[in-house]
Design an enzyme around this catalytic site. Sequence first.
Site, PDB file in Angstrom:
ATOM      1  N   SER A   9       0.841  -1.194   0.000  1.00  0.00           N
ATOM      2  CA  SER A   9       0.000   0.000   0.000  1.00  0.00           C
ATOM      3  C   SER A   9       0.876   1.244   0.000  1.00  0.00           C
ATOM      4  CB  SER A   9      -0.896   0.013   1.244  1.00  0.00           C
ATOM      5  OG  SER A   9      -1.481   1.300   1.374  1.00  0.00           O
ATOM      6  N   HIS A  32      -1.258  -1.165  -4.172  1.00  0.00           N
ATOM      7  CA  HIS A  32      -2.557  -0.874  -3.554  1.00  0.00           C
ATOM      8  C   HIS A  32      -2.643   0.631  -3.300  1.00  0.00           C
ATOM      9  CE1 HIS A  32      -6.019  -2.026  -0.955  1.00  0.00           C
ATOM     10  NE2 HIS A  32      -5.601  -1.075  -0.140  1.00  0.00           N
ATOM     11  N   ASP A  34      -4.950   3.640  -1.802  1.00  0.00           N
ATOM     12  CA  ASP A  34      -6.070   3.933  -0.904  1.00  0.00           C
ATOM     13  C   ASP A  34      -6.635   5.324  -1.187  1.00  0.00           C
ATOM     14  OD1 ASP A  34      -6.161   1.587   0.905  1.00  0.00           O
ATOM     15  OD2 ASP A  34      -4.093   2.176   1.333  1.00  0.00           O
ATOM     16  N   MET A  36      -9.326   7.954  -0.076  1.00  0.00           N
ATOM     17  CA  MET A  36     -10.186   8.274   1.078  1.00  0.00           C
ATOM     18  C   MET A  36     -10.748   9.678   0.914  1.00  0.00           C
ATOM     19  SD  MET A  36      -7.796   6.942   4.190  1.00  0.00           S
ATOM     20  CE  MET A  36      -6.782   5.456   4.062  1.00  0.00           C
ATOM     21  N   HIS A  65      -8.414   0.905  -3.798  1.00  0.00           N
ATOM     22  CA  HIS A  65      -9.299   0.651  -2.655  1.00  0.00           C
ATOM     23  C   HIS A  65     -10.003   1.965  -2.341  1.00  0.00           C
ATOM     24  CE1 HIS A  65      -9.607  -0.432   1.940  1.00  0.00           C
ATOM     25  NE2 HIS A  65     -10.780  -0.389   1.344  1.00  0.00           N
ATOM     26  N   MET A  67     -12.258   4.121  -0.314  1.00  0.00           N
ATOM     27  CA  MET A  67     -12.924   4.310   0.984  1.00  0.00           C
ATOM     28  C   MET A  67     -13.673   5.636   0.898  1.00  0.00           C
ATOM     29  SD  MET A  67      -9.800   2.914   3.255  1.00  0.00           S
ATOM     30  CE  MET A  67      -8.754   3.052   1.810  1.00  0.00           C
ATOM     31  N   MET A 136     -11.579  -6.404   5.446  1.00  0.00           N
ATOM     32  CA  MET A 136     -10.721  -5.464   6.174  1.00  0.00           C
ATOM     33  C   MET A 136     -10.332  -6.071   7.518  1.00  0.00           C
ATOM     34  SD  MET A 136     -10.081  -2.868   4.312  1.00  0.00           S
ATOM     35  CE  MET A 136      -9.197  -1.934   5.568  1.00  0.00           C
ATOM     36  N   GLY A 141      -9.001   3.568   7.199  1.00  0.00           N
ATOM     37  CA  GLY A 141      -8.742   4.992   7.393  1.00  0.00           C
ATOM     38  C   GLY A 141      -7.276   5.337   7.588  1.00  0.00           C
ATOM     39  N   PHE A 142      -6.527   4.427   8.212  1.00  0.00           N
ATOM     40  CA  PHE A 142      -5.131   4.759   8.532  1.00  0.00           C
ATOM     41  C   PHE A 142      -4.238   3.531   8.408  1.00  0.00           C
ATOM     42  CE2 PHE A 142      -7.906   7.615  10.779  1.00  0.00           C
ATOM     43  CZ  PHE A 142      -7.372   8.863  10.451  1.00  0.00           C
ATOM     44  N   GLY A 143      -2.983   3.785   8.023  1.00  0.00           N
ATOM     45  CA  GLY A 143      -1.988   2.718   8.014  1.00  0.00           C
ATOM     46  C   GLY A 143      -1.424   2.527   9.416  1.00  0.00           C
ATOM     47  N   GLY A 144      -0.671   1.455   9.580  1.00  0.00           N
ATOM     48  CA  GLY A 144       0.051   1.236  10.828  1.00  0.00           C
ATOM     49  C   GLY A 144      -0.786   0.782  12.009  1.00  0.00           C
ATOM     50  N   ASP A 174      -6.506  -6.608   4.302  1.00  0.00           N
ATOM     51  CA  ASP A 174      -5.887  -5.278   4.298  1.00  0.00           C
ATOM     52  C   ASP A 174      -5.936  -4.708   5.707  1.00  0.00           C
ATOM     53  OD1 ASP A 174      -5.021  -2.702   3.763  1.00  0.00           O
ATOM     54  OD2 ASP A 174      -6.805  -2.123   2.608  1.00  0.00           O
ATOM     55  N   GLY A 175      -4.748  -4.419   6.247  1.00  0.00           N
ATOM     56  CA  GLY A 175      -4.655  -3.770   7.556  1.00  0.00           C
ATOM     57  C   GLY A 175      -3.900  -4.612   8.571  1.00  0.00           C
ATOM     58  N   GLY A 196       1.204  -2.074   4.033  1.00  0.00           N
ATOM     59  CA  GLY A 196       1.737  -0.720   3.890  1.00  0.00           C
ATOM     60  C   GLY A 196       2.991  -0.534   4.712  1.00  0.00           C
ATOM     61  N   SER A 197       2.807  -0.373   6.014  1.00  0.00           N
ATOM     62  CA  SER A 197       3.962  -0.094   6.875  1.00  0.00           C
ATOM     63  C   SER A 197       4.963  -1.248   6.888  1.00  0.00           C
ATOM     64  CB  SER A 197       3.494   0.251   8.288  1.00  0.00           C
ATOM     65  OG  SER A 197       2.479  -0.626   8.716  1.00  0.00           O
TER      66      SER A 197
END
Length: 221
Positions: A9, A32, A34, A36, A65, A67, A136, A141-144, A174-175, A196-197
């Site tokens: 991501s 990926h 995102d 938003m 993706h 959102m 999900m 809404g947020f990475g990490g 994802d997540g 992502g992270s």
Amino acid sequence: MSRCDIHPSILSADFSHLAEELQRISGADAAHVDVMDNHFVPNLTLGLPAVERLQAVSPIPLDLHLMIDDPDRWAPAYAEAGCASVTFHAEAAAAPVKLARELRAAGAKAGLAVRPATPVEPYLDLLAELDMLLIMTVEPGFGGQKFLDVTLPKLRRAAAAVKDHGGTVALQVDGGITEETIARAAEAGADTFVAGSAVYGQDDPAVAIEALRRTAREHRA
Ligand code: DX5
Ligand code: ZN
């Protein structure tokens, strides 16, 4: 061999160098992206003009993706922009079957996403209309964020339904995907992994991608 795809991501990439950041993950199966809108989720990223530029320079396919609220209105343009797959949220779509058909007609794969607390059962009859189902594993809404193990039973039920359907639908998570949690997600039946992270937080994203892929393959259901 069964599918085992890694989609880094770019939410965790350096937004001031996105073209270079895409080159750093050229060994992945897709990037990926995102999108938003600050309404469906409390965060704002990028929109169609930026995605069109990313599509023009990316060495690998884009996995969108969305959102966003009202994907019925906004999602088809991302398919028309050439994105390989476009995933919208079940909670936001007014007419998911119509929308999935529009995405496919525009040449993209159609994906449907559910938030952690959204049951997947009402959507399992739609598998013939879909190319990907996204479970999900954090609140979007947020990475990490930390992987939510409470989503694993739903992932197993979705995997059984996808298998019964013939295995043509990709099952994405994802997540919170890390070297540790990817094993549990793979065991539960996921075959497409967003990270992502865990990719961009490493010195060498290419090495991180290979390590995730190896672990996922070892643990695939
Ligand atoms: C979160 C996004 C994810 C995010 C994942 O709402 O949909 O794609 O980038 O980030 P990590 O892998 O860091 O949890
Ligand atoms: Zn995402």
